[in-house]
Design a protein around this motif. Structure first.
Motif, short mmCIF file in Angstrom:
data_model
loop_
_atom_site.label_atom_id
_atom_site.label_comp_id
_atom_site.label_asym_id
_atom_site.label_seq_id
_atom_site.Cartn_x
_atom_site.Cartn_y
_atom_site.Cartn_z
N PRO A 135 0.83 -1.21 0.00
CA PRO A 135 0.00 0.00 0.00
C PRO A 135 0.86 1.26 0.00
O PRO A 135 2.05 1.20 0.31
CB PRO A 135 -0.77 -0.11 1.32
CG PRO A 135 0.19 -0.83 2.22
CD PRO A 135 0.98 -1.77 1.35
N GLU A 136 0.23 2.38 -0.33
CA GLU A 136 0.95 3.65 -0.40
C GLU A 136 1.59 4.01 0.94
O GLU A 136 2.70 4.55 0.99
CB GLU A 136 -0.02 4.75 -0.86
CG GLU A 136 0.59 6.13 -1.01
CD GLU A 136 1.74 6.18 -1.99
OE1 GLU A 136 2.78 6.78 -1.65
OE2 GLU A 136 1.63 5.62 -3.10
N GLU A 137 0.90 3.71 2.06
CA GLU A 137 1.43 4.15 3.37
C GLU A 137 2.68 3.39 3.78
O GLU A 137 3.36 3.78 4.72
CB GLU A 137 0.37 4.06 4.47
CG GLU A 137 -0.24 2.70 4.67
CD GLU A 137 -1.54 2.57 3.89
OE1 GLU A 137 -2.44 1.85 4.36
OE2 GLU A 137 -1.67 3.20 2.81
N ALA A 138 3.01 2.32 3.06
CA ALA A 138 4.22 1.57 3.41
C ALA A 138 5.46 2.11 2.71
O ALA A 138 6.57 1.65 2.96
CB ALA A 138 4.03 0.09 3.04
N ARG A 139 5.30 3.09 1.84
CA ARG A 139 6.43 3.61 1.06
C ARG A 139 7.57 4.06 1.96
O ARG A 139 7.38 4.85 2.87
CB ARG A 139 5.97 4.77 0.19
CG ARG A 139 7.01 5.23 -0.82
CD ARG A 139 6.58 6.48 -1.54
NE ARG A 139 5.39 6.30 -2.36
CZ ARG A 139 5.41 5.79 -3.58
NH1 ARG A 139 6.54 5.41 -4.12
NH2 ARG A 139 4.29 5.66 -4.27
N GLY A 140 8.76 3.51 1.70
CA GLY A 140 9.93 3.90 2.47
C GLY A 140 9.99 3.30 3.87
O GLY A 140 10.91 3.59 4.62
N LYS A 141 9.00 2.48 4.23
CA LYS A 141 9.03 1.85 5.57
C LYS A 141 9.38 0.38 5.41
O LYS A 141 9.65 -0.09 4.32
CB LYS A 141 7.66 2.00 6.25
CG LYS A 141 7.26 3.45 6.47
CD LYS A 141 5.85 3.53 7.04
CE LYS A 141 5.42 4.99 7.13
NZ LYS A 141 3.97 5.10 7.19
N SER A 142 9.33 -0.35 6.54
CA SER A 142 9.56 -1.78 6.41
C SER A 142 8.34 -2.53 6.96
O SER A 142 7.64 -2.02 7.83
CB SER A 142 10.83 -2.21 7.13
OG SER A 142 10.70 -1.98 8.49
N VAL A 143 8.13 -3.70 6.41
CA VAL A 143 6.93 -4.47 6.74
C VAL A 143 7.35 -5.84 7.27
O VAL A 143 8.26 -6.47 6.74
CB VAL A 143 6.04 -4.66 5.48
CG1 VAL A 143 4.72 -5.32 5.86
CG2 VAL A 143 5.77 -3.34 4.82
N LYS A 144 6.67 -6.26 8.33
CA LYS A 144 6.91 -7.59 8.90
C LYS A 144 5.64 -8.42 8.74
O LYS A 144 4.54 -7.89 8.71
CB LYS A 144 7.23 -7.48 10.40
CG LYS A 144 8.60 -6.91 10.68
CD LYS A 144 9.10 -7.34 12.04
CE LYS A 144 8.48 -6.56 13.17
NZ LYS A 144 9.28 -5.42 13.61
N PHE A 145 5.84 -9.73 8.67
CA PHE A 145 4.69 -10.62 8.49
C PHE A 145 4.72 -11.73 9.54
O PHE A 145 5.79 -12.24 9.86
CB PHE A 145 4.71 -11.26 7.10
CG PHE A 145 4.62 -10.26 5.99
CD1 PHE A 145 3.38 -9.84 5.53
CD2 PHE A 145 5.75 -9.70 5.44
CE1 PHE A 145 3.29 -8.90 4.52
CE2 PHE A 145 5.67 -8.76 4.43
CZ PHE A 145 4.43 -8.35 3.98
#
Lengths: 327, 134
Positions: A135-145
């Protein structure tokens, strides 16, 4: 004394070696763990771009005596775009190499950060594919699952993956500039415009695509500010005059842009590092599979424009763009 | 016996002194060997653009008598960022050295490079004339 000493040492060593050499390991069939187990891998490679999919597979299994699978769930630290889904089919590959899906549950449901599949078939092992659409709000961030599997007798297993960095860059595939028609390329809008459209937004036009039949010109990408000799017969719309810097390059066939067999990717770091000291303002006679590093006149964007294909009869090209915002 | 040893020692000593007095091969300021060759010419010339592809439309014409190199480049070539490559005769070297991209955009004043022969006695200055294919 010393000779005897040596003799004994040698003898002992030989004995030791012989013993080590004779040791035989008996093969034992590995004992299965009698509990529910799981595993997950990330399947997609390359930079994770906003609007693109990141693909995972999640496998769960448990012994037949311990019940069956009830549900599988994936929690992302940042909720995926609405198109995010967990496959409700388990795939196998048939003899022709085609993946065939076997339905094992009901289609996945997205709620907040979680995507869930509820099993409808009596199954004790399944591998489900998970497609996270960034999604757009994840731009430049990191995501964990976090992947979670539940069984009918209450057992729960979890598997954590990540964090994965989401790139800042944008991508736009398969723009088709056409000579003397939609030939004005805007990096800011990631679009091609006709002369009339370009006249209404002259401050956003970074490149002009020109095709001429002369053998030393053909398909060219020229900055609007370039010397008139590089824009033969082109009348630029009013106000289109930006001094775009560009560097032509070869053999940089980014897989996400080119979709060819080359495992090369341009990530944010490459845009950061790219220098424009040797930049010029015209790429004359550009061939297919070449690319251009572009720096917009206002210093707002760096971009990589990849030429997927050129067409002499249609006087057009196909380009794909990766763009990185600098400030 | 003793005499044998002393004779051997003397012979060895003499050999060593003789070896020690042998002059080293002469090298120039770049650490390159100075040889006896007096040939001094350019045998091949290449021009690469910023994308490391050749910008020549055809082979460069090298006149070793007039000391000129004529090269025609493609239309649209960025003359400010070119990378010249010289092939020189054995043992020769180039002055000034090429360390990176060179600006050839001033077509009225052609760039000059001097070839220095292997014995460092003969120097020949080549002019590079660039014409852009119309």
């Amino acid at each position: 004394m010393s000779a005897k000493y040596h003799q004994h040492t040698v003898f002992l060593f030989a004995l030791l070696l012989a013993m080590a050499g004779c040791k035989e390991k008996d093969y034992a069939i590995p004992e299965p763990k009698g509990v529910m187990q799981n595993d997950a891998i990330k399947r997609s490679i390359g930079p994770n771009l906003v609007g693109q999919r990141i693909e995972f597979t999640y496998a769960m299994a448990l012994p037949a005596a311990r019940g069956k699978l009830v549900s599988a769930q994936v929690d992302a630290s940042i909720a995926g775009a609405p198109a995010t889904f967990l496959e409700h089919r388990s795939f196998y590959t048939n003899s022709s190499g085609v993946d065939v899906g076997v339905e094992v549950g009901s289609p996945s449901v997205n709620k907040d950060n979680a995507t869930t599949v509820t099993f409808t078939k009596d199954t004790m092992a399944a591998t489900l594919r998970y497609y996270y659409v960034v999604p757009e709000e994840a731009r430049g961030k990191s995501v964990k699952f976090t992947f979670t599997g539940k069984s009918s007798n209450g057992e729960t297993v979890t598997y954590n993956l990540g964090p994965y960095n989401i790139s800042v860059q944008d991508m736009k595939l398969d723009l088709k500039p056409v000579d003397a028609a939609a030939c004005y390329i805007s990096i800011e809008d990631m679009a091609v415009y006709t002369a009339a459209e370009a006249a209404t937004r002259p401050d956003k036009i970074d490149l002009v695509y020109v095709y001429r039949t002369t053998s030393n010109y053909l398909h060219s990408f020229v900055a609007p500010s370039a010397n008139a000799q590089y824009l033969p017969g082109v009348t630029l719309p009013n106000g289109v005059n930006r001094a775009t810097k560009l560097i032509r390059t070869w053999n940089l066939r980014d897989q996400q842009l080119a979709r060819l067999q080359f495992g090369v990717f341009i990530d944010d770091a490459d845009f950061e590092k790219q220098r424009f000291d040797a930049a010029t303002d015209a790429a004359i006679n550009t061939k297919a599979e070449a690319g251009l590093w572009v720096l917009t006149a206002d210093g707002k964007y760096k971009a990589y424009v990849f030429v997927n294909a050129v067409n002499n009869t249609a006087k057009s090209a196909t380009v794909s763009i990766k763009r990185y915002r600098l400030n | 016996m003793k005499r044998y040893i002393s004779i051997t020692a003397a012979v060895l000593l003499a050999a060593m002194t003789w070896l020690g007095c042998k002059k080293d091969q002469p090298v120039d300021e770049d650490g390159l060997l100075i040889t006896t060759r007096a040939e001094c010419y350019v045998s091949n010339f290449e021009l690469l653009g910023a994308d490391f592809q050749t910008v020549r439309t055809k082979n460069a014409v090298i006149d070793t008598t007039a000391c000129t190199i004529n090269v025609e480049v493609f239309f649209g070539t960025d003359l400010k960022n070119l990378w010249p490559q010289f092939s020189l005769v054995t043992d020769a070297k180039l002055d000034p050295k090429i360390t990176g991209k060179v600006d050839f955009s001033d077509l009225a004043n052609p760039k000059q490079y001097t070839v220095v022969s292997g014995n460092r006695q003969v120097r020949k200055t080549y002019k590079i004339f660039i014409t852009v294919k119309p």
